[in-house]
Every structure is written in C-alpha cells, then in structure tokens.
Design a protein around this motif. Structure first.
Motif, PDB file in Angstrom:
ATOM      1  N   VAL A 148      13.234 -33.379  82.800  1.00  0.00           N
ATOM      2  CA  VAL A 148      14.030 -33.992  83.862  1.00  0.00           C
ATOM      3  C   VAL A 148      15.391 -33.312  83.974  1.00  0.00           C
ATOM      4  CG1 VAL A 148      15.159 -36.116  84.605  1.00  0.00           C
ATOM      5  CG2 VAL A 148      12.830 -36.200  83.673  1.00  0.00           C
ATOM      6  N   ARG A 149      16.034 -33.070  82.825  1.00  0.00           N
ATOM      7  CA  ARG A 149      17.377 -32.482  82.856  1.00  0.00           C
ATOM      8  C   ARG A 149      17.357 -31.063  83.435  1.00  0.00           C
ATOM      9  NH1 ARG A 149      18.421 -32.821  77.935  1.00  0.00           N
ATOM     10  NH2 ARG A 149      18.306 -30.663  77.213  1.00  0.00           N
ATOM     11  N   ARG A 187      16.428 -31.129  87.199  1.00  0.00           N
ATOM     12  CA  ARG A 187      17.510 -31.575  88.082  1.00  0.00           C
ATOM     13  C   ARG A 187      18.616 -30.537  88.180  1.00  0.00           C
ATOM     14  NH1 ARG A 187      18.006 -37.966  86.195  1.00  0.00           N
ATOM     15  NH2 ARG A 187      16.176 -38.698  87.370  1.00  0.00           N
ATOM     16  N   GLU A 188      18.942 -29.908  87.053  1.00  0.00           N
ATOM     17  CA  GLU A 188      19.987 -28.883  87.077  1.00  0.00           C
ATOM     18  C   GLU A 188      19.575 -27.717  87.970  1.00  0.00           C
ATOM     19  OE1 GLU A 188      20.491 -27.948  82.972  1.00  0.00           O
ATOM     20  OE2 GLU A 188      21.812 -29.673  82.554  1.00  0.00           O
ATOM     21  N   ASP A 202      19.714 -28.692  91.692  1.00  0.00           N
ATOM     22  CA  ASP A 202      21.079 -28.702  92.226  1.00  0.00           C
ATOM     23  C   ASP A 202      21.509 -27.329  92.738  1.00  0.00           C
ATOM     24  OD1 ASP A 202      21.380 -31.382  91.711  1.00  0.00           O
ATOM     25  OD2 ASP A 202      22.436 -31.107  89.812  1.00  0.00           O
ATOM     26  N   ALA A 255      11.411 -33.919  89.227  1.00  0.00           N
ATOM     27  CA  ALA A 255      12.848 -33.629  89.289  1.00  0.00           C
ATOM     28  C   ALA A 255      13.162 -32.517  90.284  1.00  0.00           C
ATOM     29  CB  ALA A 255      13.347 -33.237  87.899  1.00  0.00           C
TER      30      ALA A 255
END
Length: 478
Positions: free
Chosen positions: A56-57, A60-61, A64, A89
């Motif tokens: 997920v991290r 998402r990064e 972005d 994500a």
C-alpha cells in the motif's frame, strides 16, 4: 516517451526474501536501465514489496508521481495478495512482467498474481521473457497507450461552428465524450474567428504571405479566387485561431467552415494546414489538431494518433476515390493535409518546396488558397473512431503512402480535384470490405505501424477494435 513506475514484488517470508533480495534487485536494475536507455522516465521504490503494508505504501507513493504505466516486476515467487494490495493503491494502468529464469519462479509469481487480478476483473497487461529490445518495445507501446488515454482526460475540444452540410458523423454526444474520454467541448461561434482575425496586425499577415511566396513551389494568384489580400485574410484567420486556442484553453479543435465561412469570408485551408503543422512563418510551433468540417470524431482520432505517433502531425482526408486498376485510394480533402506530409520534415523549407497554393475551386465562392501537394511515401496506420448504434469502435488498417513520377501524380490528381492535396494510399483492407464496413467518409493516418499501441489504448477505453485488414470473426455484426 512515457513515465513508467517499476515495483518489484517478493516473497512474504523473511527468511526467503533475505536469500532472494539481491537477485531481485539485480533483475530490477536491468529492467530499469533498459527502459531508461529507451528514453523513458522510470520511477522506482526503495525496496521490493514483502508485506501488505509495503504494498500500500509503495503503491500510493508511486501513484502520487502519476506514472503513465506501472510495471509490477516478478523475478521470484511472490505472494499474490501483495499484487492485489498494490493494484488497489495504484489505481492506474498496470503491466505484470515475469522474468524467465530457471533459478527462480518469477513466471509462476506473475501467473498467480495475474489470475488473482482476473478474478476481480482488474484489467492489466502481461509481458515475460528476457530484458531485451523486444521487451522494452512492448512495455513502451503499452506505456504510450496509457499515456495517450490518460492525457485525454481533462482536455478541451473547441468546436468552431456546428454541424456542416448535414454530416451527422462529424457531431458527437458531449455527454458521451465527458463520460468515456473525460473531454469537455467548448462551443464557439464562427463569428468569433472573423472578429478576432480583424485584430491581427497587418505586418503579421504580410509576413505569413511572404513566407509562402518565398518557400512554396508556387503561389498561383489569379486576381479573383486567390489574391494577396485573400491569402493574408487566411493568415489572419490562422493567427486568430492560435489566439482563440490560447484564450479558451483549447487542446484541439475543429472549424465548420462550410458553408458560412467558405461562402462569405474565406476557405479555412491555410488555417487548418498550419495548425496541424509543427511550424509556421514565425518558427517551430507545437501542432494543434484541427479538423475541417468541425469533425469531432475525426479530431479525437487525430489527437490519439498524434500522441501514439510521438507528436508528429496526423492526417485528415476524405476517402475520395479508389483507382481499381492500381489498387490505390486517393485521400483528398480541400487543404486539410498539413504541409508536413509533403516531405515529412520538421524543416518547413523541405516541405513547402513541394507545396503549391492554388485558387480555391467553385465549392468555396469566398475564395482563398488551397494547399496542394502529394504526400511523401512510407508506411502508415489508417484509423478512425466511428459509432455503431451509438457505441464507439476504432476501425483501422495498416498500409502505405505511395508517390509516383510527376506525370503520374498529376494524371491521377486530375481525375478528382487537382487543386487539392492528395495522398495515394495502398492499404491491407480489401476495397469491398472497407466500403461495406467503414463508418465515415473521413479517414486519418499517422506514420508507422501503430496498431498494437492503438489496440492497447482502445482496451483502456473499453472500445472495440476492428482491423479492416483482417477477416471479420464469424458472426461479427455490421
């Protein structure tokens, strides 16, 4: 080139990942360097994904940073749920790449992850094998398709005027465009073009006229349908359109032209050709797709073709005539062909030395210059978005432009309208099949074989592709 994200997926067991971490990093490095070597911008995560939280991290990064395409890389066996969490994500277009290496089961990891995505209906592409030129080209095609489709959302189409001469195929449903493509339509009256053109400085119009007189093969004034003043009026119209595009924030456009402007003001041939060109009399310019007859589906097709073609101009033409004795089509439509197609050079002098400006024909009593030339030879992809019972489809075929000796070119042109530009095309689609199934009188083209990229773009848009160069599948409808 595209912006591509690369995320490597690993095993969720710590003791396994410790043994394979270096192997994964080396494989990812080869992939990243190959993509960068091809000119793509590549974004990566600090490490391979080994847990749901990391999925997920990192996802998402990366999201972005708005990559056009995210490549999930499988060099080893990878827990499939990490792919599911990463996909959620990321949200955007995604390709799974499985390394083929007998030492580690990367292919198995890709298949397990792909199957899990299939179960929930998450669209994705797949690639596998060694990191070589073919793989890089495949990923590049998918990334270009994703970039093309993503770039459409948020664009604005400027429609100058309404439906021309009762042509239903030039008018699209604005609600459908907003829903499927994310494109807004700005309606602008043709009177705006006339008013804006009156404010263009005389020196600027004169500079444009003299540019054509200096570089073109001929500007054939006749004192009636084509005069220096009429050519300057056309230059003013072009400058006015550039200003309207800037003021209204237009990404691409179409001009109705017929009959109001062509009866009472001037033909839009020069305006449309220069907008589609990568230059004008003031220097290099980014081409802005402009479709004659305010053809919305034509302009959208050209916008897509220009993107998949790497920014080169896209062609707009009528399917004017089929020379059955030669097996070629004469693609011809007023002055709409960008002058770039004469020599396919970014140097306007190279193109314009093959371009003639002729007095416009009787269809357009207001007069002005038509842009006449013969398109340079080379492989082309021909395509158009058409609608069947209100549903979009992408009809296409591969082919070639051909150009002959001067006598043959002139003889073929005389059989239709010699004052207009001509592109003599030989394509894979049989004439009978094309005439029986093609859904418009306008066709568009871009250099090279772009069918694979166009198919990928259509898949993202949920649009059916009909390659008219291939036999229809059994039971296929009209």
């Amino acid at each position: 080139m595209a912006r591509i994200g690369v995320l490597s997926i690993s095993d969720g067991r710590d003791f396994v990942h410790r043994q394979t971490e270096e192997f994964i990093a080396d494989a990812e490095c080869r992939l990243v360097e190959a993509l960068r070597g091809a000119g793509h911008e590549v974004l990566t995560a600090p490490s391979a994904i080994t847990s749901n939280r990391e999925a997920v991290r990192h996802g998402r990064e990366l999201a972005d940073a708005h990559p056009d395409l995210t490549v999930l890389h499988y060099a080893v066996w990878a827990f499939p749920q990490f792919t599911m969490m990463t996909a959620e994500a990321i949200g955007g277009p995604m390709l799974l790449f499985g390394s083929i290496d007998p030492v580690q089961p990367g292919m198995v990891g890709m298949l397990a992850a792909g199957g899990a995505l299939d179960q929930i209906g998450r669209r994705h592409w797949r690639a596998w094998g060694a990191v070589d030129d073919e793989l890089v080209a495949t990923i590049g095609r998918y990334a270009t398709a994703a970039r093309t489709v993503g770039s459409l959302r948020g664009q604005t189409f400027g429609r100058i005027g309404g439906r021309p001469m009762g042509m239903n195929t030039t008018v699209a449903n604005t609600d459908q465009w907003q829903r499927r493509f994310g494109i807004d339509v700005e309606e602008i009256d043709q009177w705006e073009l006339v008013l804006c053109s009156e404010r263009v400085p005389g020196a600027q119009a004169r500079a444009g006229r003299e540019w054509f007189e200096r570089l073109a093969a001929g500007v054939h004034y006749d004192g009636c349908a084509l005069t220096p003043d009429l050519l300057e009026r056309q230059i003013r119209s072009y400058v006015a359109m550039r200003e309207l595009i800037t003021e209204r924030g237009l990404d691409f456009c179409g001009i109705k032209g017929q009959p109001e402007l062509t009866d009472n003001f001037a033909t839009m041939d020069v305006t449309e050709a220069l907008l589609n060109d990568p230059y004008d009399f003031e220097g290099p310019k980014a081409p802005v797709v402009c479709a004659t007859e305010a053809d919305m589906d034509g302009a959208l097709t050209m916008q897509i073709l220009q993107s998949v073609g790497g920014g080169v101009p896209a062609l707009f033409a009528d399917v004017r005539h089929f020379h059955a004795d030669r097996g070629i089509w004469d693609l011809c439509n007023s002055g709409q062909h960008a002058t770039w197609f004469a020599a396919r050079s970014d140097d306007p002098a190279e193109n314009l030395r093959l371009v003639h400006l002729h007095p416009e024909v009787f269809f357009f009593p207001a007069g002005g210059a038509s842009i006449q030339h013969f398109a340079a030879p080379g492989e082309m992809t021909f395509a158009r978005l058409t609608r069947l019972s209100g549903t979009y489809r992408l009809q296409l075929t591969r082919g070639d432009f051909e150009r002959y000796d001067d006598e043959t070119n002139a003889e073929l042109a005389r059989q239709s309208t010699p004052e207009w530009p001509h592109a003599f095309a030989r394509w894979d689609a049989p004439a009978d099949r094309f005439l029986a199934r093609f859904g418009a009188n306008h066709v568009h083209a871009v250099p090279g074989d772009r069918r694979a990229t166009l198919r990928a773009a259509a898949e993202l848009l949920d649009i059916e592709v009909e390659d008219l160069g291939e036999p229809p599948s059994p039971g296929a409808g009209r």
